[in-house]
Design an enzyme around this catalytic site. Structure first.
Site, PDB file in Angstrom:
ATOM      1  N   GLY A 264       0.814  -1.215   0.000  1.00  0.00           N
ATOM      2  CA  GLY A 264       0.000   0.000   0.000  1.00  0.00           C
ATOM      3  C   GLY A 264       0.843   1.258   0.000  1.00  0.00           C
ATOM      4  N   GLU A 301       0.808   5.757   7.534  1.00  0.00           N
ATOM      5  CA  GLU A 301       2.219   6.079   7.244  1.00  0.00           C
ATOM      6  C   GLU A 301       2.664   7.282   8.068  1.00  0.00           C
ATOM      7  OE1 GLU A 301       3.449   3.650   5.835  1.00  0.00           O
ATOM      8  OE2 GLU A 301       1.604   2.862   4.965  1.00  0.00           O
TER       9      GLU A 301
HETATM   10  N1  TRP Z   1       5.854  -0.575   6.406  1.00  0.00           N
HETATM   11  C1  TRP Z   1       4.863  -0.561   5.358  1.00  0.00           C
HETATM   12  C2  TRP Z   1       3.557  -0.239   6.037  1.00  0.00           C
HETATM   13  O1  TRP Z   1       3.023  -0.988   6.765  1.00  0.00           O
HETATM   14  C3  TRP Z   1       4.754  -1.882   4.679  1.00  0.00           C
HETATM   15  C4  TRP Z   1       5.464  -2.040   3.391  1.00  0.00           C
HETATM   16  C5  TRP Z   1       5.445  -1.184   2.358  1.00  0.00           C
HETATM   17  C6  TRP Z   1       6.208  -3.148   2.942  1.00  0.00           C
HETATM   18  N2  TRP Z   1       6.148  -1.711   1.316  1.00  0.00           N
HETATM   19  C7  TRP Z   1       6.626  -2.901   1.651  1.00  0.00           C
HETATM   20  C8  TRP Z   1       6.576  -4.337   3.511  1.00  0.00           C
HETATM   21  C9  TRP Z   1       7.369  -3.805   0.907  1.00  0.00           C
HETATM   22  C10 TRP Z   1       7.324  -5.251   2.782  1.00  0.00           C
HETATM   23  C11 TRP Z   1       7.722  -4.989   1.502  1.00  0.00           C
HETATM   24  O2  TRP Z   1       3.078   0.828   5.958  1.00  0.00           O
HETATM   25 ZN    ZN Z   2       2.837   0.050   8.636  1.00  0.00          ZN
END
Ligand code: TRP
Ligand code: ZN
Length: 871
Positions: A264, A301
């Site tokens: 996302g 985010e």
């Molecule tokens: N930290 C991101 C979220 O939860 C998750 C995420 C975005 C992610 N892109 C990714 C996890 C690619 C693994 C791989 O908002």
């Molecule tokens: Zn997150």
């Protein structure tokens, strides 16, 4: 064991790093096939875990040179995805590594890649190692200075984390920018973007009066779709100040929308990168769901800036530290801004539809996993959504005030650190002077607990008791289970539907009972007539409930519970109970009990009389539990019976509500405005059309909604027609395609609808869309738009007894294994549950898993899941 097999990592093996990198200067010259990256790091040995070798992570890099303290260094070797450097200086030293990488051929969308001509990065969890050799682990936190060089005409915007401190022209049409991030961060929060964008700019003044520039970067021509995300960002910044007393900390907050993205969105410090689907919206092209989703992801985010970035994870096993907590925060944000009940319903549907299934399958894991082969496989509904439920239970037990005291202590102790889930729980415990040792087992135990409820009314003593028993069965990953601390929120209703005061041992009692032993009985006093118990009000714990509550009592709750969520919940369990009974009785003509039909009729009637507060809740009350939610009631899913019974029940509801629903669509008019009330009307219209299509009425209305309705009702009408195999369905789908063919995000909605087609030719019609001008195997949004609904929401076609649906998925996975393993690994989920189907389907699903297992180049991502599923 085959030495080529991917190796697992274990939480119990955690060791601190042997070196830290305090700061790093990156110099990146962008070129499609040959990007040059110079990483100059200040390296310091860690006395806690000394080593005479520096082992760096790196994937698909072409090493050019290693320089230490200005001298060419030759004592290194490149082995499988590592650079091992020896003969190191005894003092802290400067390490300069030069590598090349190839963004254009990087279809994994991890590391540095090209998205429709723009350079962008995705480093979480372990993508930074595709950019340079580094200590790519979250407990190594460095300050970053980043210089980006690129062609000026093609890439006018050069972005990275923090503040821009310098920019200028270079020869040959190139330019550069230098960015400095004042906050130390782990490599997974690094980001870089270079491209040609339109920018929506705004400003926010924080609670302490600092001005923050807000910038939203979108593809040229998309500015009209940016304002909603900007408004959501401002709402999120304000909400975090008001509810959590947390303020933003940089001078600029940037969001970039890209078309090629695996998930996302990503919370990179000061430079969020978003899947365009999770940012772009306007009233013409977006549904109410889209608007809601964007608000919640923009919030999510943003909230990571404190829960994730300022305080980050020590290691990836601790992922729920930031994700569970941040999902809880984004759920609260959506609930404070919109309808609490509907947000709760959404969250609980995810738990019951997806998380319970994960817990019941081969990928079961605790919210803090203990063993991982590919980290990308653990961005799961368990870590995220069950993780948020665990945080929510803490909130329920401690109350808002106690919870906020815990948050405050957590930040006081750990700002700027990389910490563990235990650190979080300790902060909560210490701030409230409570012992959470037993509660913390939720972090290490997988599986869905079952709570059995037995009720007993004693009319002589005027007491009512609830006996609660917790039962834990072994899950795929864990055999020994312990009792947990389970908060059970309750309400007792009298026969008038009024809530009773709760008295235990002569004292007013909390409505949150705590079940911590195997069995406990709670006895309420002064109850003059047998009450009706609402248990697990608002889904107070992520458990399955076994309560042989008479249908009449459940329907009493639907009418009277104080919690709107619990009204819906009782309706869902009543309907589920009817489905389960029809199947176990093997009735040839499954029939919904009259009392259930009457309840539905009275809901619609009171809606028409203006007596229902929330029409969106009514829409939910009218809808059967999803196929996957119903499946959770069975260890072995009786596919064919389940389809037969649900179809028959839907038809019965449609027939008996037909006249009332026609009145609904005549009474409530979509004014196409963006507010809760109008969106609620649209939800009700969609629920009504879904049933009306089944009895083939209101066709003109549906056609006109499909053609001139808002995007929400147009899709509602089309979905109703497609799933009822209405004679107009295909004509209207084609008209929709002509109208929206220039908008990729709307075309994804069209792919969704195509994937829900029913009947004999459906599967072929769906796979023919691989040739559609808009379809692309390289773009995860397109792949998911078509294969997502087919494999997850179209059981009749996907689980067809011929096995053709499984074959289609197997073919797609083989293709995606090469292109984008993360996307492949998310799509494989339905096959992992093979043990829950009949032997015929089992055989065919296993055959697809075996096809994958035999691939010579099976990715770690798929290997981990296939291996577990076939074990
Ligand atoms: N930290 C991101 C979220 O939860 C998750 C995420 C975005 C992610 N892109 C990714 C996890 C690619 C693994 C791989 O908002
Ligand atoms: Zn997150």
């Amino acid at each position: 064991m085959n030495s080529n097999q991917p190796q697992a990592q274990y939480l119990s093996d955690y060791l601190p790093p042997s070196f830290f990198i305090d700061s790093v200067a990156l110099h990146i010259e962008l070129a499609p096939l040959n990007t040059k990256v110079v990483a100059r790091s200040q390296v310091v040995a860690n006395q806690q875990n000394p080593s005479d070798q520096l082992v760096l992570d790196g994937i698909n890099l072409e090493l050019q040179s290693v320089v230490i303290n200005g001298q060419q260094h030759l004592a290194y070797k490149e082995v499988a995805q590592q650079l091992i450097i020896s003969d190191l200086p005894n003092e802290p030293f400067e390490l300069e590594i030069t590598t090349h990488c190839s963004p254009q051929t990087n279809t994994s969308l991890e590391g540095l890649y090209l998205s429709d001509g723009a350079y962008c990065t995705q480093c979480e969890a372990q993508g930074f190692r595709k950019i340079t050799y580094f200590l790519d682990r979250p407990d190594v936190m460095a300050s970053y200075t980043v210089t980006i060089v690129a062609d000026k005409a093609q890439f006018p915007h050069l972005l990275s984390n923090g503040n821009k401190i310098e920019q200028g022209e270079l020869g040959g049409g190139k330019h550069y920018a230098v960015w400095e991030d004042p906050f130390k961060k782990p490599s997974y929060l690094f980001a870089l973007v270079a491209g040609d964008f339109d920018v929506l700019r705004d400003q926010y003044t924080t609670m302490s009066g600092r001005k923050v520039a807000l910038e939203l970067y979108v593809d040229k021509g998309n500015l009209s779709k940016a304002p909603h995300a900007m408004a959501s960002l401002i709402n999120a910044m304000k909400w975090d100040e008001e509810r959590f007393n947390l303020e933003y900390d940089l001078d600029v907050y940037m969001i970039v929308a890209v078309d090629f993205f695996n998930m996302g969105a990503m919370e990179n410090k000061g430079l969020n990168i978003f899947n365009s689907k999770c940012v772009l919206a306007n009233e013409e092209t977006s549904t109410d769901r889209d608007f809601h989703l964007i608000e919640s992801i923009v919030g999510h985010e943003y909230f990571h800036n404190w829960t994730g970035n300022r305080v980050t994870c020590r290691d990836w096993f601790q992922l729920s530290l930031k994700e569970g907590l941040t999902v809880f925060r984004d759920q609260e944000f959506s609930s404070d801004l919109g309808s609490r009940a509907l947000n709760r319903i959404d969250a609980v549907k995810v738990m019951r539809t997806h998380q319970f299934a994960e817990d019941a399958g081969p990928m079961a894991h605790p919210i803090r996993p203990e063993k991982v082969i590919e980290m990308n496989n653990f961005y799961t509904v368990t870590v995220y959504d069950k993780g948020a439920e665990v945080i929510r239970m803490l909130h329920t037990l401690l109350g808002e005030e106690g919870f906020q005291l815990g948050m405050k202590l957590y930040f006081e102790r750990h700002d700027g650190q990389a910490v563990t889930c235990d650190d979080f729980v300790s902060a909560m415990a210490d701030a409230n002077a409570v012992d959470l040792t037993h509660f913390a087992k939720w972090y290490s135990q997988s599986g869905t607990p079952v709570v059995q409820v037995a009720q007993k009314y004693n009319s002589e003593a005027q007491t009512y008791s609830l006996t609660l028993t917790q039962v834990h069965t072994p899950s795929g990953d864990q055999t020994n289970k312990e009792n947990l601390v389970i908060p059970v929120a309750i309400e007792l209703l009298n026969d008038q539907g009024e809530p009773l005061s709760l008295i235990i041992d002569g004292q007013p009692a909390s409505k949150v009972l705590q079940l911590s032993e195997s069995t406990q009985t709670f006895t309420f006093e002064g109850i003059v007539t047998k009450p009706v118990a609402v248990v697990f009000e608002d889904f107070s714990a992520p458990v399955k409930v076994e309560f042989d509550q008479p249908l009449s009592e459940q329907l009493h709750i639907v009418k009277h519970a104080s919690s709107e969520f619990s009204r819906w919940d009782a309706q869902q369990s009543a309907l589920t109970q009817c489905v389960v009974e029809a199947i176990t009785k093997q009735s040839s003509e499954p029939t919904l009990p009259a009392s259930v039909i009457e309840t539905l009729q009275s809901i619609v009637k009171s809606t028409l009389e203006g007596q229902e507060q929330d029409l969106a809740l009514v829409a939910e009350l009218l809808t059967l539990p999803s196929f996957d939610t119903l499946s959770a009631s069975f260890t072995h899913i009786p596919m064919d019976d389940l389809i037969k019974v649900t179809q028959s029940f839907e038809l019965q509801i449609a027939t008996s509500l037909e006249q009332a629903l026609i009145q609904v669509i005549e009474t409530f008019v979509d004014d196409k405005q963006q507010n809760h009330q109008s969106a609620a009307i649209r939800a009700l219209l969609n629920a009504s059309m879904y049933y009306l299509a089944k009895v083939n009425t209101a066709s003109d209305y549906m056609v006109s909604q499909a053609q001139t309705g808002s995007m929400t009702t147009a899709l509602g009408a089309l979905k109703a027609m497609v799933s009822a195999q209405h004679s107009e369905a295909l004509v209207q789908l084609n008209a929709f395609e002509k109208r929206w063919q220039d908008d990729v995000l709307v075309m994804d909605k069209w792919f969704n609808l195509q994937a829900l087609r029913q009947g004999d030719g459906a599967l072929n019609a769906i796979t023919e869309l691989y040739e559609h001008a808009h379809f692309s195997w390289n773009n995860p949004n397109r792949v998911r738009a078509l294969l997502g609904p087919l494999t997850m929401s179209n059981p009749l076609v996907f689980h067809h007894h011929s096995g053709a649906g499984y074959q289609v998925l197997g073919d797609a996975l083989i293709k995606l294994n090469d292109i984008n393993p993360q996307t492949a690994s998310r799509l494989i989920t339905p096959l992992l549950a093979w043990k829950r189907y009949d032997t015929n389907r089992q055989k065919m699903m296993v055959a697809q898993l075996k096809r994958l297992q035999s691939l010579p180049n099976l990715s770690k991502d798929l290997f981990e899941k296939v291996d577990k599923a076939l074990a």
